[in-house]
Design a protein around this motif. Sequence first.
Motif, short mmCIF file in Angstrom:
data_model
loop_
_atom_site.label_atom_id
_atom_site.label_comp_id
_atom_site.label_asym_id
_atom_site.label_seq_id
_atom_site.Cartn_x
_atom_site.Cartn_y
_atom_site.Cartn_z
N THR A 88 -26.49 15.86 -49.74
CA THR A 88 -27.82 15.97 -49.12
C THR A 88 -27.82 15.40 -47.70
O THR A 88 -28.52 15.91 -46.83
CB THR A 88 -28.89 15.25 -49.98
OG1 THR A 88 -28.43 13.94 -50.33
CG2 THR A 88 -29.16 16.03 -51.25
N ASP A 89 -27.00 14.38 -47.45
CA ASP A 89 -26.90 13.83 -46.09
C ASP A 89 -26.33 14.89 -45.14
O ASP A 89 -26.80 15.04 -44.00
CB ASP A 89 -26.00 12.59 -46.07
CG ASP A 89 -26.68 11.37 -46.68
OD1 ASP A 89 -27.91 11.42 -46.90
OD2 ASP A 89 -25.98 10.38 -46.96
N SER A 144 -37.40 23.23 -55.28
CA SER A 144 -37.23 22.39 -54.09
C SER A 144 -37.47 23.18 -52.81
O SER A 144 -38.14 22.71 -51.88
CB SER A 144 -35.82 21.78 -54.05
OG SER A 144 -35.57 21.00 -55.19
N VAL A 201 -33.92 17.96 -53.95
CA VAL A 201 -32.59 18.54 -54.18
C VAL A 201 -31.67 17.49 -54.80
O VAL A 201 -30.92 17.78 -55.74
CB VAL A 201 -32.00 19.10 -52.87
CG1 VAL A 201 -30.52 19.44 -53.06
CG2 VAL A 201 -32.76 20.32 -52.40
N ARG A 202 -31.71 16.26 -54.26
CA ARG A 202 -30.86 15.19 -54.79
C ARG A 202 -31.19 14.91 -56.25
O ARG A 202 -30.29 14.75 -57.08
CB ARG A 202 -31.01 13.91 -53.97
CG ARG A 202 -30.01 12.82 -54.39
CD ARG A 202 -30.24 11.50 -53.69
NE ARG A 202 -29.89 11.58 -52.29
CZ ARG A 202 -30.75 11.38 -51.28
NH1 ARG A 202 -31.99 11.07 -51.54
NH2 ARG A 202 -30.35 11.47 -50.04
N LYS A 213 -25.38 12.34 -52.92
CA LYS A 213 -25.90 11.70 -51.70
C LYS A 213 -25.20 12.25 -50.46
O LYS A 213 -25.85 12.59 -49.46
CB LYS A 213 -25.72 10.19 -51.77
CG LYS A 213 -26.36 9.45 -50.60
CD LYS A 213 -26.22 7.96 -50.72
CE LYS A 213 -26.98 7.25 -49.60
NZ LYS A 213 -26.60 7.70 -48.26
N LEU A 246 -35.08 17.56 -49.52
CA LEU A 246 -33.77 17.09 -49.95
C LEU A 246 -33.85 15.97 -50.97
O LEU A 246 -32.92 15.76 -51.76
CB LEU A 246 -32.95 16.65 -48.74
CG LEU A 246 -32.49 17.80 -47.83
CD1 LEU A 246 -31.70 17.27 -46.65
CD2 LEU A 246 -31.65 18.81 -48.61
N LYS A 247 -34.96 15.23 -50.99
CA LYS A 247 -35.18 14.24 -52.03
C LYS A 247 -35.24 14.95 -53.38
O LYS A 247 -34.67 14.49 -54.38
CB LYS A 247 -36.48 13.47 -51.76
CG LYS A 247 -36.77 12.37 -52.78
CD LYS A 247 -38.09 11.68 -52.46
CE LYS A 247 -38.42 10.61 -53.51
NZ LYS A 247 -39.72 9.98 -53.23
N LYS A 259 -28.95 17.61 -44.53
CA LYS A 259 -30.01 17.11 -43.63
C LYS A 259 -29.54 17.15 -42.18
O LYS A 259 -30.25 17.61 -41.29
CB LYS A 259 -30.38 15.68 -44.02
CG LYS A 259 -31.48 15.08 -43.14
CD LYS A 259 -31.80 13.66 -43.57
CE LYS A 259 -32.86 13.04 -42.67
NZ LYS A 259 -33.16 11.65 -43.06
N VAL A 298 -27.75 25.13 -47.69
CA VAL A 298 -27.39 24.61 -49.02
C VAL A 298 -26.32 25.48 -49.66
O VAL A 298 -25.37 24.97 -50.26
CB VAL A 298 -28.63 24.51 -49.92
CG1 VAL A 298 -28.23 24.22 -51.37
CG2 VAL A 298 -29.57 23.40 -49.43
#
Length: 441
Positions: free
Chosen positions: A52-53, A12, A34-35, A49, A31-32, A56, A78
């Motif tokens: 990752t929010d 990622s 990573v999720r 969720k 991050l998509k 971001k 992270v």
Amino acid sequence: MFENLSERLDRSFKLLKGEGKITEINVAETLKDVRKALLDADVNYKVAKQFTDTVKEKALGQNVLTSIKPSQLMVKIVHDELASLMGGTAAEIDLKGSPSIILMSGLQGSGKTTFTGKLANMLKTKKGKSPLLVACDVYRPAAIEQLKVLGEQIGVPVYAELESKSPVEIALNAIKEAKNKGNDLVIVDTAGRLAIDEQMMQEITAIKNAIQPNETLFVVDAMTGQDAVNTAKEFNERLDFNGVVLTKLDGDTRGGAALSIRSVVDKPIKFVGTGEKMDALDVFHPDRMADRILGMGDIVSLVERAQEQYNEEEAKRLQKRIAKNQFDFNDFLTQIQQIKKMGNLKELASMIPGVGKALKNIDIDDNAFKSIEAIIFSMTPEERVNPGVLNGSRRQRIATGSGTSIQEVNKLVKQFEETRKMMKMLTAAKPGARKLPSFRR
């Protein structure tokens, strides 16, 4: 542990490599991925969720310094969020009172009885406690026998009553026994139970109310993944436990339970089981675990394990022998045995930054030292002390006696001599030793 997640996160972050700056587009793309990595690792969807929010929001609010690449900044963010997700800092265990009382709870087959023995061993050796183990699983005779065997292994007494009495009565009698015998720690092992078994849940609630433990720990098998989190939530609603213990974490390549459980039940992970041996138990450090997930190693834990085997007097003796060029195969064998006591070899190697990734598909056998030990054990006392006498016929005898080849014996002797020379050089170069003359231009 966490091999799959570590690999996916590494992929990622590569999406940001070569990017000049952080933008909403490249952060969203990273991050998509990573999720997806977190969900594949069996992390709770809401937790993934929210994680990752948060990352971001923090990433877009950062100004990237010219000396820092966007991918490096993302790894830092992270890392910090992973550590925070798992609790931030290590949670202490409450050992106040005499005796202090710890109550075990958990599902059937979660490794509760084995953990009870491991915890007693850890607190005995590292905290100087005098534990008493209590067998309160009256439904499974094998559990009582198992606890007695574990107690014998670690030199800790076990209180058990073979007459059919209630677990509450047994636990209360055990506390009286501990006070009479001078045990300052009581660890109560209970029967495994299902959260849907109302009678069994009422029983452990009654035990807790009767003995008023300092700590109630929920023991869960990490390999059950998301189910572990759901079960922890149900148990916590009934018992309001103080902390979580994850067993068999060494066998879980995903790690979803470790990442989700803190957020869902709002209780810290206090210990993790990392193997079958009685010393294969670690205090859970969220920041160090985040290091390992992101392939940064865990030098602090490696040093701590080494220090546990470190004997200051032995180290001074060894240093003198090295300085006098007297380091022999007996000393070499002692060093090997100390390394073996530190734990699983692959896990130890993975604590060195960068090495874990390199060893991903390589299996390191815990018996890696077996042939070396066999060769040394096949030497005579004179040969171990004075390797210079190892001529061809002696080496052949040693190879035959150890079940190895003459080539393996020759290789070990050569490596030993090179190690001895290197140790001698390092000792001579320590601070205070005579320096080589400098050359002027």
